[in-house]
Design a protein around this motif. Structure first.
Motif, PDB file in Angstrom:
ATOM      1  N   GLY A  65      56.595  24.939  47.211  1.00  0.00           N
ATOM      2  CA  GLY A  65      56.427  23.717  47.996  1.00  0.00           C
ATOM      3  C   GLY A  65      57.716  23.082  48.480  1.00  0.00           C
ATOM      4  O   GLY A  65      57.699  21.956  48.980  1.00  0.00           O
ATOM      5  N   VAL A  66      58.842  23.779  48.359  1.00  0.00           N
ATOM      6  CA  VAL A  66      60.113  23.226  48.810  1.00  0.00           C
ATOM      7  C   VAL A  66      60.123  23.174  50.332  1.00  0.00           C
ATOM      8  O   VAL A  66      59.733  24.127  51.010  1.00  0.00           O
ATOM      9  N   ARG A  67      60.583  22.027  50.872  1.00  0.00           N
ATOM     10  CA  ARG A  67      60.643  21.825  52.319  1.00  0.00           C
ATOM     11  C   ARG A  67      62.022  22.213  52.838  1.00  0.00           C
ATOM     12  O   ARG A  67      63.037  21.689  52.377  1.00  0.00           O
ATOM     13  N   PHE A  68      62.043  23.124  53.792  1.00  0.00           N
ATOM     14  CA  PHE A  68      63.293  23.566  54.402  1.00  0.00           C
ATOM     15  C   PHE A  68      63.517  22.845  55.720  1.00  0.00           C
ATOM     16  O   PHE A  68      62.588  22.652  56.504  1.00  0.00           O
ATOM     17  N   THR A  69      64.756  22.465  55.964  1.00  0.00           N
ATOM     18  CA  THR A  69      65.133  21.862  57.241  1.00  0.00           C
ATOM     19  C   THR A  69      65.787  22.895  58.149  1.00  0.00           C
ATOM     20  O   THR A  69      65.958  22.647  59.337  1.00  0.00           O
ATOM     21  N   GLN A  70      66.157  24.046  57.573  1.00  0.00           N
ATOM     22  CA  GLN A  70      66.683  25.172  58.358  1.00  0.00           C
ATOM     23  C   GLN A  70      66.181  26.453  57.715  1.00  0.00           C
ATOM     24  O   GLN A  70      66.427  26.721  56.543  1.00  0.00           O
ATOM     25  N   GLU A  71      65.433  27.221  58.473  1.00  0.00           N
ATOM     26  CA  GLU A  71      64.975  28.526  57.999  1.00  0.00           C
ATOM     27  C   GLU A  71      66.170  29.471  57.930  1.00  0.00           C
ATOM     28  O   GLU A  71      67.235  29.171  58.482  1.00  0.00           O
ATOM     29  N   PRO A  72      66.018  30.626  57.262  1.00  0.00           N
ATOM     30  CA  PRO A  72      67.142  31.564  57.195  1.00  0.00           C
ATOM     31  C   PRO A  72      67.708  31.861  58.584  1.00  0.00           C
ATOM     32  O   PRO A  72      66.963  32.116  59.533  1.00  0.00           O
ATOM     33  N   ALA A  80      78.348   2.923  48.292  1.00  0.00           N
ATOM     34  CA  ALA A  80      79.093   3.849  49.159  1.00  0.00           C
ATOM     35  C   ALA A  80      78.558   5.271  49.005  1.00  0.00           C
ATOM     36  O   ALA A  80      78.469   6.021  49.977  1.00  0.00           O
ATOM     37  N   ALA A  81      78.176   5.651  47.786  1.00  0.00           N
ATOM     38  CA  ALA A  81      77.632   6.991  47.550  1.00  0.00           C
ATOM     39  C   ALA A  81      76.302   7.149  48.286  1.00  0.00           C
ATOM     40  O   ALA A  81      76.044   8.182  48.912  1.00  0.00           O
ATOM     41  N   ARG A  82      75.469   6.130  48.219  1.00  0.00           N
ATOM     42  CA  ARG A  82      74.165   6.184  48.903  1.00  0.00           C
ATOM     43  C   ARG A  82      74.365   6.278  50.420  1.00  0.00           C
ATOM     44  O   ARG A  82      73.725   7.073  51.089  1.00  0.00           O
ATOM     45  N   THR A  83      75.275   5.477  50.957  1.00  0.00           N
ATOM     46  CA  THR A  83      75.544   5.493  52.394  1.00  0.00           C
ATOM     47  C   THR A  83      76.042   6.871  52.835  1.00  0.00           C
ATOM     48  O   THR A  83      75.582   7.414  53.835  1.00  0.00           O
ATOM     49  N   GLY A  95      67.070  13.351  47.441  1.00  0.00           N
ATOM     50  CA  GLY A  95      67.899  12.649  48.400  1.00  0.00           C
ATOM     51  C   GLY A  95      68.958  13.479  49.081  1.00  0.00           C
ATOM     52  O   GLY A  95      69.745  12.945  49.864  1.00  0.00           O
ATOM     53  N   ASN A  96      69.005  14.790  48.812  1.00  0.00           N
ATOM     54  CA  ASN A  96      70.065  15.644  49.354  1.00  0.00           C
ATOM     55  C   ASN A  96      69.522  16.832  50.132  1.00  0.00           C
ATOM     56  O   ASN A  96      68.414  17.301  49.885  1.00  0.00           O
ATOM     57  N   VAL A 150      72.365  13.434  55.224  1.00  0.00           N
ATOM     58  CA  VAL A 150      70.975  13.851  55.439  1.00  0.00           C
ATOM     59  C   VAL A 150      70.544  13.545  56.872  1.00  0.00           C
ATOM     60  O   VAL A 150      69.933  14.380  57.543  1.00  0.00           O
ATOM     61  N   ALA A 151      70.871  12.348  57.358  1.00  0.00           N
ATOM     62  CA  ALA A 151      70.490  11.964  58.721  1.00  0.00           C
ATOM     63  C   ALA A 151      71.074  12.914  59.761  1.00  0.00           C
ATOM     64  O   ALA A 151      70.451  13.184  60.789  1.00  0.00           O
ATOM     65  N   ASP A 152      72.260  13.448  59.485  1.00  0.00           N
ATOM     66  CA  ASP A 152      72.909  14.385  60.415  1.00  0.00           C
ATOM     67  C   ASP A 152      72.574  15.842  60.108  1.00  0.00           C
ATOM     68  O   ASP A 152      73.086  16.748  60.766  1.00  0.00           O
TER      69      ASP A 152
END
Length: 129
Positions: free
Chosen positions: A97-104, A63-66, A120-121, A72-74
């Motif tokens: 080298g950290v990958r951002f999914t939203q810039e500032p 349940a934690a993984r789901t 995973g987060n 993350v998917a959303d």
């Protein structure tokens, strides 16, 4: 009442410890073996060593993984950390080298950015504008 501890679900505790200490700058507080492979592993801010602890919790329960994977998917961060300057921290972390999914992004009274913690987060950093 106060918040003493919160957690993030991680795929690999050793990798999470490296990321959260070496890249993000947290400090290991507790590292206690529990069971065969898991540990009670917490980190804290070096600015508040007696403050709120972050438990790097194994994501063993289905349940934690789901839950985590759906966030993350959303594109929804699991946790938020306060920083003095989001734009400066964004540049510092990108340099590692950290990958951002939203810039500032300025959102009213705050500036936020979101990155992948490699464990995973999605994590949001924020500061008041």
């Amino acid at each position: 009442m106060k918040i003493h501890m919160t957690s993030v679900f991680v795929d690999d505790q050793a990798a999470a410890l490296r990321f959260y200490t070496e890249i993000l700058g947290f400090v290991k507080k507790h590292d206690v073996p529990v069971g065969e492979a898991d540990r009670w592993l917490t980190v804290v801010s070096p600015e508040e060593p007696g403050g709120t602890e972050l438990l790097l919790e194994p994501v063993g329960h289905p349940a934690a993984r789901t839950y985590r994977d759906a966030l993350v998917a959303d594109g929804i961060p699991l946790a938020q950390f306060a920083v003095g300057d989001v734009k400066a921290e964004y540049e510092r972390l990108r340099g590692h080298g950290v990958r951002f999914t939203q810039e500032p992004l300025e959102m009213g009274p705050v500036i936020t950015a979101v990155f992948d913690d490699t464990c995973g987060n999605l994590i949001q950093i924020a500061t008041e504008a």
